[in-house]
Enzyme design. Sequence first.
Site, PDB file in Angstrom:
ATOM      1  N   ARG A  14       0.835  -1.193   0.000  1.00  0.00           N
ATOM      2  CA  ARG A  14       0.000   0.000   0.000  1.00  0.00           C
ATOM      3  C   ARG A  14       0.871   1.244   0.000  1.00  0.00           C
ATOM      4  NH1 ARG A  14      -2.054  -0.054   6.191  1.00  0.00           N
ATOM      5  NH2 ARG A  14      -0.129  -0.815   7.105  1.00  0.00           N
ATOM      6  N   ASP A 238      10.432  -4.235   7.384  1.00  0.00           N
ATOM      7  CA  ASP A 238       9.116  -3.805   7.877  1.00  0.00           C
ATOM      8  C   ASP A 238       8.984  -3.907   9.388  1.00  0.00           C
ATOM      9  OD1 ASP A 238       8.975  -6.593   7.851  1.00  0.00           O
ATOM     10  OD2 ASP A 238       7.322  -6.697   6.431  1.00  0.00           O
ATOM     11  N   ASN A 297      11.703 -14.795  15.446  1.00  0.00           N
ATOM     12  CA  ASN A 297      10.759 -14.954  14.343  1.00  0.00           C
ATOM     13  C   ASN A 297       9.914 -16.193  14.592  1.00  0.00           C
ATOM     14  OD1 ASN A 297      11.387 -13.061  11.855  1.00  0.00           O
ATOM     15  ND2 ASN A 297      13.350 -13.570  12.820  1.00  0.00           N
TER      16      ASN A 297
END
Length: 490
Positions: A14, A238, A297
């Site tokens: 986006r 990110d 993670n």
Amino acid sequence: MNVLAFDLGASSGRAVAGRVDGNRLAFWEIHRFENSPVRVGERLYWDVLRLFHEMKQGLLKARQTGFSELHSVGIDTWGVDFGLIGAHGELLGNPYHYRDSLIDGKLEEVCAILPKREIFARTGIQFMPINSLYRLYALKQSGSPLLEQAASFLMMPDLLRYFLTGEKKSEWTNASTTQLYNPLTRSWDEYMLQSLGLPAEMFADAVEPGQVVGVLQPSLCTELECPSLPVVAVGEHDTASAVAAIPALTPDFAYLSCGTWSLLGTEVPQPVLNDQALEWNFTNEGGVNRTFRLLKNIMGLWLFEECRRCWAVGGTRLRYDEMVALAHGAKPFQRFIEPDDPMFLHPAHMPKQIQQYCRDTGQSVPESAGEILRCVLESLAMKYRLVLERTEMLSGKRFSGLHLVGGGVNNALLCQCTANAIGRPVWAGPAEATALGNLAVQLIAHGQIRDIREARALLSESLAIKSYEPQEAALWNEAYGLFRQVTACH
């Protein structure tokens, strides 16, 4: 002063415009697009040219929706994946997807050359087969012409930034995820590159978040009929951007960035490189403001999303809210999986793989969609508790609750299960953390926000954060013991 963030995740991207508006950070999503990998034969690729096309559409829509006077652009994406640029400046093939099977078995091969302890001491990064190190080694071992012809190695945000500016630069938060970057010297580890026969000359020096690293190319400005804009290196991994946007008012906090992957940890001033961090397979990724993200993670909502995809292929299409409702209606604590078991990395059929795990561990096999999804969400919540407890032990901190950001904010059942599992509050929001962190770093670079501390205070004022309080402590503690027992034996 308006800035534009391109925020690309593993399933969608986006364009988000933002600015400081009084005592809040105002933002508007102006373009959203799908990010789907493409399988060709045995290989799985990212459609990077389509992503760049969508970024250009974002620049066009920014002008069309009233943001014609932008002051900069920034890009954040997922980590580990990369593109290779040839001597003439052209991309050498589509970048491979981190779930492509070419990496299978390469972690073990690399660790036969360089001991795990040495790799961890030099990089501080969690051992995961998807790390860039193992993809590059696989290309080297296969005699790939891509690697032989490569003049430059660019991570995904570096590559998209190169398309925008023509400048080939690395950015430190994303470089740190490769397992080839040394957090102590803040440079590519030449010893590791030499030991594995990888060409050191193709790696560019890494810049810090907040630096201007180029301007839009003249040809792009002509095509889009837009003025030249500076491009700022943000926290281009990110999760680095997401952590920058945690609305915490104290320096010590725990976070869970929850999307396709779940990343749980805390912010520390120096990497934690001891034997316990190695044994628990934690990672020390670069953060904004010269910090480190001590985290783990975890497989995350990939498990949930893959079940949805598999059922859709079979003709049963479920909305996300329908899946959550089905999970909510299933009986709790019937079975657990280890979310990070390698069998869940790229299975042919996720629901069947979850059923197989339950068979292998002597548990009852979930049959309905609700039972499978309940198993996934409860198992994730239990894994979050385990990782949170270990994060506290490694960092020497005690956290009063957990900040949850990203797409998982929209899954109320997961948020409540997580609060129940950890026995502490979960503060859910913002869902848009990665884009907001991207915007914040650009605004800091322009002097509109003083520093990351002020950015977090602004976000705390700007956003509605939902609090989930823990419930049924005794039941969840008992179930946690069962989870540890089941997952330890597989």
